[in-house]
Design an enzyme around this catalytic site. Structure first.
Site, PDB file in Angstrom:
ATOM      1  N   ASP A  73      44.364  26.983 -16.675  1.00  0.00           N
ATOM      2  CA  ASP A  73      44.775  28.295 -17.165  1.00  0.00           C
ATOM      3  C   ASP A  73      43.930  29.389 -16.529  1.00  0.00           C
ATOM      4  OD1 ASP A  73      46.245  30.090 -18.658  1.00  0.00           O
ATOM      5  OD2 ASP A  73      45.015  29.879 -20.446  1.00  0.00           O
ATOM      6  N   GLY A  74      44.551  30.528 -16.279  1.00  0.00           N
ATOM      7  CA  GLY A  74      43.815  31.686 -15.799  1.00  0.00           C
ATOM      8  C   GLY A  74      44.154  32.142 -14.394  1.00  0.00           C
ATOM      9  N   ASN A  75      45.133  31.518 -13.749  1.00  0.00           N
ATOM     10  CA  ASN A  75      45.485  31.916 -12.383  1.00  0.00           C
ATOM     11  C   ASN A  75      45.931  33.376 -12.309  1.00  0.00           C
ATOM     12  OD1 ASN A  75      44.996  29.285 -11.563  1.00  0.00           O
ATOM     13  ND2 ASN A  75      47.151  28.711 -11.453  1.00  0.00           N
ATOM     14  N   GLY A  76      46.810  33.758 -13.238  1.00  0.00           N
ATOM     15  CA  GLY A  76      47.334  35.119 -13.225  1.00  0.00           C
ATOM     16  C   GLY A  76      46.249  36.153 -13.470  1.00  0.00           C
ATOM     17  N   HIS A  78      47.920  31.653  -8.277  1.00  0.00           N
ATOM     18  CA  HIS A  78      48.416  30.272  -8.333  1.00  0.00           C
ATOM     19  C   HIS A  78      48.032  29.507  -7.059  1.00  0.00           C
ATOM     20  CE1 HIS A  78      50.450  31.047 -12.027  1.00  0.00           C
ATOM     21  NE2 HIS A  78      51.274  31.936 -11.499  1.00  0.00           N
ATOM     22  N   LEU A 108      43.264   6.499  -7.612  1.00  0.00           N
ATOM     23  CA  LEU A 108      43.448   7.408  -8.739  1.00  0.00           C
ATOM     24  C   LEU A 108      44.928   7.542  -9.076  1.00  0.00           C
ATOM     25  CD1 LEU A 108      42.230   9.672 -10.649  1.00  0.00           C
ATOM     26  CD2 LEU A 108      42.840  11.267  -8.813  1.00  0.00           C
TER      27      LEU A 108
END
Length: 254
Positions: A28-31, A45, A139
């Site tokens: 969260d927090g790209n924008g 993004h 992974l």
């Protein structure tokens, strides 16, 4: 000592302790990261994708078995059309650009969520990468796309109901285990550790069933700024915790 050497030293120290087998991340927090810099949200993004690469490299070095990142929720369709289109194009670009690296590192990529609701070009890219990497045993990397935890549980419940209706399963055979087998993550261990960036204090409909006993770690760091150091700080905090799953430990602590 260089920063890379310092990171390697920290990783080796942490590997002597308990490493989460499955980590989930609410990215969260790209924008906000982009807005703070006067940039278009899509630039945030794109910077967030670079953070994904840093995390992938670090969890592989730590020996984590499963990583699940929350990339696009069922609620994210409410965002501006141009942003959604840009996100989908960025996803296809990422898959095309990183396939060789995923193969070289033995990463098995799987998209979890309602893939049928994604644009056809995204579905085609996902199908190609999933098919190419499905035999890899390094992974296991889940990307949650068009994903919602409530939707996932409803989907699983409907699948069980259909089996009861068809007579192939009795009501008594509906258990926590049978429902878990109908989730997108069937066959995978539940996450031990959930990380959320950007300072928000909510789950946002992420892995609601699977995270029942996951440890949580919240940080104010916006996702594009999330570094290997941040992840290692989180793991160090995880290793200090006493996971009792509702019971008591050897010292009688509840």
């Amino acid at each position: 000592m260089s920063h890379a050497d310092a990171i390697e030293t920290r990783i080796n120290q942490l590997k002597a302790g308990s490493i989460p087998r499955h980590i989930g991340i609410i990215m969260d927090g790209n924008g906000r990261w982009a807005t703070l810099r006067g940039l278009a949200r899509l630039k945030g993004h794109r910077a967030g994708v670079e953070a994904v690469d840093r995390v992938l490299e670090t969890v592989m070095a730590l020996g984590v078995d499963y990583l699940t990142v929350y990339a696009f929720s069922t609620e994210n369709w409410k965002r501006p059309t141009a942003e959604v289109r840009g996100l989908m194009a960025l996803l296809v670009e990422y898959l095309d650009a990183k396939l060789d690296k995923l193969m070289a590192n033995g990463v098995c990529l799987k998209a979890i969520g309602d893939k049928a609701g994604l644009p056809e070009k995204v579905q085609a890219s996902l199908k190609r990468v999933e098919e190419k990497t499905k035999a890899n045993t390094g992974l296991y990397f889940n990307i949650a796309l068009n994903y919602g935890g409530r939707q996932e549980i409803v989907r699983a419940a409907r699948a069980l109901a259909e089996e009861v209706q068809a007579g192939s399963r009795s009501l008594e055979e509906i258990t926590e285990e049978s429902l878990a087998d109908k989730l997108y993550t069937a066959g995978q261990p539940d996450p031990d550790f959930i990380i959320r960036s950007s300072g928000e204090f909510r789950i946002s409909n992420f892995m609601l069933w699977q995270m029942a006993y996951a440890e949580l770690w919240l940080t104010d760091t916006l996702w594009p700024d999330f570094s290997a150091d941040d992840l290692l700080d989180a793991i160090a905090d995880y290793q200090k915790r006493n996971r009792r799953f509702g019971g008591i430990d050897a010292k009688g602590k509840v």
